[in-house]
Design a protein around this motif. Structure first.
Motif, PDB file in Angstrom:
ATOM      1  N   ALA A   4       1.373 -23.447 -15.886  1.00 48.83           N
ATOM      2  CA  ALA A   4       0.023 -23.596 -15.329  1.00 48.83           C
ATOM      3  C   ALA A   4      -0.353 -22.392 -14.469  1.00 48.83           C
ATOM      4  O   ALA A   4      -1.487 -21.915 -14.527  1.00 48.83           O
TER       5      ALA A   4
ATOM      6  N   VAL B 130      -2.879 -24.486  -4.265  1.00 47.03           N
ATOM      7  CA  VAL B 130      -4.014 -23.985  -5.030  1.00 47.03           C
ATOM      8  C   VAL B 130      -5.069 -23.491  -4.045  1.00 47.03           C
ATOM      9  O   VAL B 130      -5.447 -24.205  -3.119  1.00 47.03           O
TER      10      VAL B 130
ATOM     11  N   ILE C 279      -3.275 -20.409  -8.306  1.00 47.41           N
ATOM     12  CA  ILE C 279      -2.108 -21.258  -8.040  1.00 47.41           C
ATOM     13  C   ILE C 279      -0.926 -20.416  -7.595  1.00 47.41           C
ATOM     14  O   ILE C 279      -0.578 -19.433  -8.244  1.00 47.41           O
TER      15      ILE C 279
ATOM     16  N   GLN D 245      -6.915 -25.738 -16.766  1.00 46.51           N
ATOM     17  CA  GLN D 245      -5.733 -25.414 -17.556  1.00 46.51           C
ATOM     18  C   GLN D 245      -4.491 -26.045 -16.930  1.00 46.51           C
ATOM     19  O   GLN D 245      -3.597 -26.516 -17.641  1.00 46.51           O
ATOM     20  N   CYS D 246      -4.437 -26.069 -15.619  1.00 43.42           N
ATOM     21  CA  CYS D 246      -3.299 -26.664 -14.914  1.00 43.42           C
ATOM     22  C   CYS D 246      -3.182 -28.158 -15.212  1.00 43.42           C
ATOM     23  O   CYS D 246      -2.081 -28.682 -15.376  1.00 43.42           O
TER      24      CYS D 246
ATOM     25  N   CYS E 125      -3.623 -19.968 -15.402  1.00 47.71           N
ATOM     26  CA  CYS E 125      -4.822 -20.039 -14.550  1.00 47.71           C
ATOM     27  C   CYS E 125      -5.626 -18.745 -14.684  1.00 47.71           C
ATOM     28  O   CYS E 125      -5.147 -17.670 -14.313  1.00 47.71           O
TER      29      CYS E 125
ATOM     30  N   TYR F 218     -11.387 -24.678 -14.399  1.00 45.15           N
ATOM     31  CA  TYR F 218     -11.100 -24.534 -15.823  1.00 45.15           C
ATOM     32  C   TYR F 218     -10.122 -25.601 -16.321  1.00 45.15           C
ATOM     33  O   TYR F 218     -10.051 -25.873 -17.504  1.00 45.15           O
TER      34      TYR F 218
ATOM     35  N   GLN G 141      -6.075 -17.025 -11.252  1.00 44.85           N
ATOM     36  CA  GLN G 141      -4.849 -16.869 -10.456  1.00 44.85           C
ATOM     37  C   GLN G 141      -4.948 -17.576  -9.104  1.00 44.85           C
ATOM     38  O   GLN G 141      -4.632 -17.017  -8.063  1.00 44.85           O
TER      39      GLN G 141
ATOM     40  N   CYS H 247     -10.432 -21.424  -7.191  1.00 47.28           N
ATOM     41  CA  CYS H 247     -10.406 -22.300  -8.368  1.00 47.28           C
ATOM     42  C   CYS H 247     -11.816 -22.499  -8.913  1.00 47.28           C
ATOM     43  O   CYS H 247     -12.751 -22.781  -8.172  1.00 47.28           O
TER      44      CYS H 247
END
Length: 69
Positions: free
Chosen positions: A49, A5, A58, A15-16, A53, A13, A56, A10
């Motif tokens: 995930a 990551v 990850i 979401q992952c 993201c 958020y 983006q 990052c």
């Protein structure tokens, strides 16, 4: 399979974390911790995930490197 990551990208958020909680974990309000080696049974969740993201941040694949944990 490896995951990295980009913590400078990052935005927290999470979401992952929702999609792959066995790999990603929030520490405090916005600190993201994650396992760099993805267990075989979690690869599909991590792929989801990656796709989810919004920034983006990850990367998933063999031999991906870089980023801080």
């Amino acid at each position: 399979m490896q995951v990295v990551v980009d913590l400078t990208r990052c935005q927290g958020y999470a979401q992952c974390v929702f999609l792959a909680p066995q790999v990603f974990e929030l520490h405090g309000d916005e600190g993201l911790l994650y396992a760099t080696a993805v267990p075989d049974d979690q690869v599909e969740r991590v792929r989801q995930a990656v796709a989810a993201c919004p920034v983006q941040a990850i990367l998933l694949g063999e031999g991906v490197s870089g980023g801080a944990r």
